[in-house]
Design a protein around this motif. Structure first.
Motif, PDB file in Angstrom:
ATOM      1  N   ASN A 248      31.326  45.434  -6.961  1.00 37.91           N
ATOM      2  CA  ASN A 248      31.845  44.090  -7.262  1.00 37.91           C
ATOM      3  C   ASN A 248      32.987  43.656  -6.349  1.00 37.91           C
ATOM      4  O   ASN A 248      33.543  42.564  -6.532  1.00 37.91           O
ATOM      5  N   SER A 249      33.367  44.501  -5.375  1.00 38.50           N
ATOM      6  CA  SER A 249      34.425  44.095  -4.436  1.00 38.50           C
ATOM      7  C   SER A 249      33.856  43.589  -3.115  1.00 38.50           C
ATOM      8  O   SER A 249      34.610  43.286  -2.189  1.00 38.50           O
ATOM      9  N   ARG A 250      32.534  43.486  -3.001  1.00 39.66           N
ATOM     10  CA  ARG A 250      31.926  43.027  -1.752  1.00 39.66           C
ATOM     11  C   ARG A 250      32.252  41.571  -1.477  1.00 39.66           C
ATOM     12  O   ARG A 250      32.225  40.738  -2.384  1.00 39.66           O
ATOM     13  N   ARG A 251      32.558  41.288  -0.237  1.00 40.70           N
ATOM     14  CA  ARG A 251      32.846  39.909   0.144  1.00 40.70           C
ATOM     15  C   ARG A 251      32.570  39.696   1.625  1.00 40.70           C
ATOM     16  O   ARG A 251      32.622  40.629   2.415  1.00 40.70           O
ATOM     17  N   VAL A 252      32.264  38.452   1.972  1.00 41.55           N
ATOM     18  CA  VAL A 252      32.110  38.044   3.365  1.00 41.55           C
ATOM     19  C   VAL A 252      33.466  37.544   3.844  1.00 41.55           C
ATOM     20  O   VAL A 252      34.111  36.743   3.172  1.00 41.55           O
ATOM     21  N   VAL A 253      33.892  38.025   5.019  1.00 38.97           N
ATOM     22  CA  VAL A 253      35.186  37.614   5.570  1.00 38.97           C
ATOM     23  C   VAL A 253      34.989  37.109   6.990  1.00 38.97           C
ATOM     24  O   VAL A 253      34.398  37.788   7.833  1.00 38.97           O
ATOM     25  N   LEU A 254      35.492  35.905   7.249  1.00 37.89           N
ATOM     26  CA  LEU A 254      35.472  35.324   8.589  1.00 37.89           C
ATOM     27  C   LEU A 254      36.906  35.242   9.105  1.00 37.89           C
ATOM     28  O   LEU A 254      37.793  34.760   8.390  1.00 37.89           O
ATOM     29  N   PHE A 255      37.152  35.744  10.307  1.00 37.06           N
ATOM     30  CA  PHE A 255      38.447  35.497  10.940  1.00 37.06           C
ATOM     31  C   PHE A 255      38.567  33.993  11.164  1.00 37.06           C
ATOM     32  O   PHE A 255      37.579  33.337  11.532  1.00 37.06           O
ATOM     33  N   ASP A 256      39.756  33.442  10.955  1.00 36.62           N
ATOM     34  CA  ASP A 256      39.904  32.012  11.237  1.00 36.62           C
ATOM     35  C   ASP A 256      39.721  31.717  12.725  1.00 36.62           C
ATOM     36  O   ASP A 256      39.432  30.582  13.114  1.00 36.62           O
ATOM     37  N   THR A 257      39.821  32.752  13.554  1.00 37.69           N
ATOM     38  CA  THR A 257      39.632  32.576  14.996  1.00 37.69           C
ATOM     39  C   THR A 257      38.171  32.388  15.386  1.00 37.69           C
ATOM     40  O   THR A 257      37.873  32.002  16.516  1.00 37.69           O
ATOM     41  N   ILE A 258      37.254  32.673  14.449  1.00 35.14           N
ATOM     42  CA  ILE A 258      35.825  32.529  14.769  1.00 35.14           C
ATOM     43  C   ILE A 258      35.294  31.155  14.347  1.00 35.14           C
ATOM     44  O   ILE A 258      34.130  30.832  14.627  1.00 35.14           O
ATOM     45  N   MET A 259      36.140  30.355  13.716  1.00 39.13           N
ATOM     46  CA  MET A 259      35.669  29.086  13.184  1.00 39.13           C
ATOM     47  C   MET A 259      35.319  28.067  14.263  1.00 39.13           C
ATOM     48  O   MET A 259      34.698  27.042  13.978  1.00 39.13           O
ATOM     49  N   SER A 260      35.710  28.361  15.507  1.00 32.76           N
ATOM     50  CA  SER A 260      35.328  27.469  16.611  1.00 32.76           C
ATOM     51  C   SER A 260      33.907  27.752  17.095  1.00 32.76           C
ATOM     52  O   SER A 260      33.348  26.982  17.878  1.00 32.76           O
ATOM     53  N   TYR A 261      33.306  28.851  16.640  1.00 35.80           N
ATOM     54  CA  TYR A 261      31.931  29.185  17.009  1.00 35.80           C
ATOM     55  C   TYR A 261      30.970  28.230  16.300  1.00 35.80           C
ATOM     56  O   TYR A 261      31.278  27.669  15.246  1.00 35.80           O
ATOM     57  N   SER A 262      29.781  28.091  16.877  1.00 36.18           N
ATOM     58  CA  SER A 262      28.764  27.269  16.225  1.00 36.18           C
ATOM     59  C   SER A 262      28.301  27.959  14.948  1.00 36.18           C
ATOM     60  O   SER A 262      28.456  29.173  14.781  1.00 36.18           O
ATOM     61  N   HIS A 263      27.744  27.164  14.031  1.00 37.64           N
ATOM     62  CA  HIS A 263      27.252  27.736  12.780  1.00 37.64           C
ATOM     63  C   HIS A 263      26.205  28.814  13.031  1.00 37.64           C
ATOM     64  O   HIS A 263      26.204  29.859  12.361  1.00 37.64           O
ATOM     65  N   ASP A 264      25.315  28.569  13.971  1.00 36.54           N
ATOM     66  CA  ASP A 264      24.262  29.547  14.266  1.00 36.54           C
ATOM     67  C   ASP A 264      24.854  30.864  14.784  1.00 36.54           C
ATOM     68  O   ASP A 264      24.366  31.951  14.447  1.00 36.54           O
ATOM     69  N   GLU A 265      25.906  30.762  15.594  1.00 35.55           N
ATOM     70  CA  GLU A 265      26.547  31.975  16.121  1.00 35.55           C
ATOM     71  C   GLU A 265      27.223  32.757  14.997  1.00 35.55           C
ATOM     72  O   GLU A 265      27.109  33.992  14.925  1.00 35.55           O
ATOM     73  N   ILE A 266      27.907  32.072  14.103  1.00 36.26           N
ATOM     74  CA  ILE A 266      28.552  32.737  12.966  1.00 36.26           C
ATOM     75  C   ILE A 266      27.505  33.386  12.071  1.00 36.26           C
ATOM     76  O   ILE A 266      27.656  34.535  11.633  1.00 36.26           O
ATOM     77  N   LEU A 267      26.422  32.667  11.821  1.00 38.07           N
ATOM     78  CA  LEU A 267      25.348  33.210  10.979  1.00 38.07           C
ATOM     79  C   LEU A 267      24.719  34.450  11.609  1.00 38.07           C
ATOM     80  O   LEU A 267      24.361  35.395  10.907  1.00 38.07           O
ATOM     81  N   SER A 268      24.587  34.452  12.931  1.00 40.22           N
ATOM     82  CA  SER A 268      23.979  35.608  13.603  1.00 40.22           C
ATOM     83  C   SER A 268      24.864  36.851  13.482  1.00 40.22           C
ATOM     84  O   SER A 268      24.361  37.964  13.299  1.00 40.22           O
ATOM     85  N   VAL A 269      26.196  36.647  13.566  1.00 39.24           N
ATOM     86  CA  VAL A 269      27.120  37.773  13.409  1.00 39.24           C
ATOM     87  C   VAL A 269      27.061  38.308  11.975  1.00 39.24           C
ATOM     88  O   VAL A 269      27.020  39.521  11.748  1.00 39.24           O
ATOM     89  N   LEU A 270      27.033  37.400  11.006  1.00 40.18           N
ATOM     90  CA  LEU A 270      26.941  37.825   9.606  1.00 40.18           C
ATOM     91  C   LEU A 270      25.593  38.481   9.310  1.00 40.18           C
ATOM     92  O   LEU A 270      25.518  39.438   8.531  1.00 40.18           O
ATOM     93  N   ALA A 271      24.535  37.972   9.925  1.00 39.83           N
ATOM     94  CA  ALA A 271      23.209  38.571   9.737  1.00 39.83           C
ATOM     95  C   ALA A 271      23.192  40.003  10.260  1.00 39.83           C
ATOM     96  O   ALA A 271      22.538  40.879   9.683  1.00 39.83           O
ATOM     97  N   HIS A 272      23.909  40.229  11.359  1.00 37.53           N
ATOM     98  CA  HIS A 272      24.048  41.596  11.882  1.00 37.53           C
ATOM     99  C   HIS A 272      24.720  42.491  10.839  1.00 37.53           C
ATOM    100  O   HIS A 272      24.258  43.602  10.566  1.00 37.53           O
ATOM    101  N   GLU A 273      25.813  41.984  10.242  1.00 44.94           N
ATOM    102  CA  GLU A 273      26.516  42.769   9.222  1.00 44.94           C
ATOM    103  C   GLU A 273      25.633  42.978   7.989  1.00 44.94           C
ATOM    104  O   GLU A 273      25.643  44.056   7.380  1.00 44.94           O
ATOM    105  N   LEU A 274      24.865  41.955   7.640  1.00 36.21           N
ATOM    106  CA  LEU A 274      23.927  42.101   6.524  1.00 36.21           C
ATOM    107  C   LEU A 274      22.903  43.190   6.801  1.00 36.21           C
ATOM    108  O   LEU A 274      22.474  43.922   5.896  1.00 36.21           O
TER     109      LEU A 274
END
Length: 388
Positions: A248-274
């Protein structure tokens, strides 16, 4: 004889690691090093030179640190630990308190000696290349928080381990069990309690990106407590995104420094972690690390039970003997690092493949990885042997 065997294996491990570090720097920053073809569309010659200079500076500092560590470790092994044992034995008759003082003195000396190097790394090297955003206040506060956390978590754990060693002649399996449970506990506790002490985590406000992430999670039936943005920019300009926690402690965390990336790029990084979770890499790594701990601690126990250490280094307390045993066994097990790296690399490739399959294209992941390499000044030409 054992004295020379002990020092030889310890120094072999340390010197080989040092040689690899220097070799990697010389190989990666040589005039013959070129931008790999796959990166030529994203990385200029200026970027490449900057990354090589960054590697040089970090490696030069690492070499100085390693040499100091080797000298200090040899001094501790030959003179320091026996002296510390006599000192704490004269201060108290409590075995557990002696052990806490023994490891406390050792840790304090290491901390004080490493502090100037950490300051130089952050406020000189990271500052020089535009990464550092840490202020002296944040740096000092982080140190104080880390010390408090180490005391709160470390003293009970170490006290329990010392009690187990003293009370059970066959302590190794209980010791291993406590270490494994503690590691799992920290994995669960970290995102909810420890991480928020150092950074602020606030829910992702971009509703469009949030919906895309939730849709991605739904595809693989992965549930998290929330999607958070972390204020990483108050310490660094480097970029990252990750999944953390267990249960129950699982969470997705984005560095605020990655928010300039496109949505598709952010999703691809998270998909890798998934991919790491879906492919059960986390469970596999916990299982492998648990087996490693069991083997490591059992070998330490066998050496601990022999008279070699006490007769060679003139120590008699179990906390001293076990420290020598740990140092010796860790020097030997260091040489299985290539196997561990092979498994880790295999998992990374599987996660990359999963990201591509989940999104239906490899382009966003390729673009994001190239951008991460460029912006984090990663080494483009690591020594093949060093990568192993």
């Amino acid at each position: 004889m054992f004295f020379y065997v002990f020092l030889s294996i310890f120094l072999l491990k340390e010197i080989w690691d040092l040689v690899l570090t220097i070799w990697n720097k010389n190989y990666s920053t040589s005039p013959n090093a070129k931008i790999p073809e796959v990166f030529r569309d994203k990385i200029s010659e200026e970027d490449f030179e900057k990354s090589k200079n960054y590697l040089r500076d970090r490696t030069n500092l690492a070499v100085i640190v390693s040499i100091c560590d080797i000298i200090l470790s040899v001094v501790f092994i030959i003179w320091g630990f026996p002296y510390f044992e006599k000192l704490v034995s004269s201060l108290t008759k409590s075995y557990i308190l002696q052990g806490l003082l023994f490891f406390g003195i050792f840790s304090l000396i290491n901390f004080l000696l490493s502090l100037p190097f950490n300051i130089y790394s952050i406020f000189v090297i990271e500052e020089k290349y535009g990464f550092n955003t840490t202020t002296p206040k944040i740096f000092i506060t982080d140190i104080i928080k880390s010390i408090i956390i180490s005391i709160i978590l470390g003293i009970p754990l170490l006290s329990l381990l010392l009690w187990i060693i003293e009370s059970d002649p066959h302590w190794w399996w209980k010791f291993a069990l406590v270490v494994i449970i503690f590691e799992i506990f920290i994995s669960w506790l970290y995102p909810m309690v420890i991480a928020p002490l150092f950074n602020k985590f606030y829910p992702l406000e971009n509703e469009e990106l949030k919906e895309k992430i939730l849709s991605l999670l739904e595809k693989v039936h992965f549930r998290v407590s929330n999607i958070f943005v972390m204020d990483a920019s108050k310490r660094t300009k480097k970029v990252n995104a990750y999944l953390t926690g267990i249960g129950n402690s699982r969470r997705v965390v984005l560095f605020d420094t990655i928010m300039s990336y496109s949505h598709d790029e952010i999703l691809s990084v998270l998909a890798h972690e998934l991919g790491h979770h879906v492919k059960k890499h986390i469970l596999k790594l916990i299982t492998l690390s648990s087996l490693f701990y069991i083997a490591y601690i059992y070998l330490t126990f066998l050496l601990y039970k022999s008279p070699l250490i006490s007769s060679t280094f003139f120590v008699g307390k179990s906390y001293s003997i076990i420290l020598y045993a740990f140092i010796f066994i860790s020097s030997i097990t260091y040489f299985i690092t290539p196997l561990i790296n092979f498994i880790s690399r295999k998992f990374e490739y599987e996660a990359d493949r999963f990201s591509t399959e989940l999104l239906g294209t490899s382009k966003p992941l390729i673009d994001s990885l190239k951008r991460l390499v460029k912006e984090n000044l990663a080494n483009l030409n690591p020594l093949p042997l060093y990568r192993i």
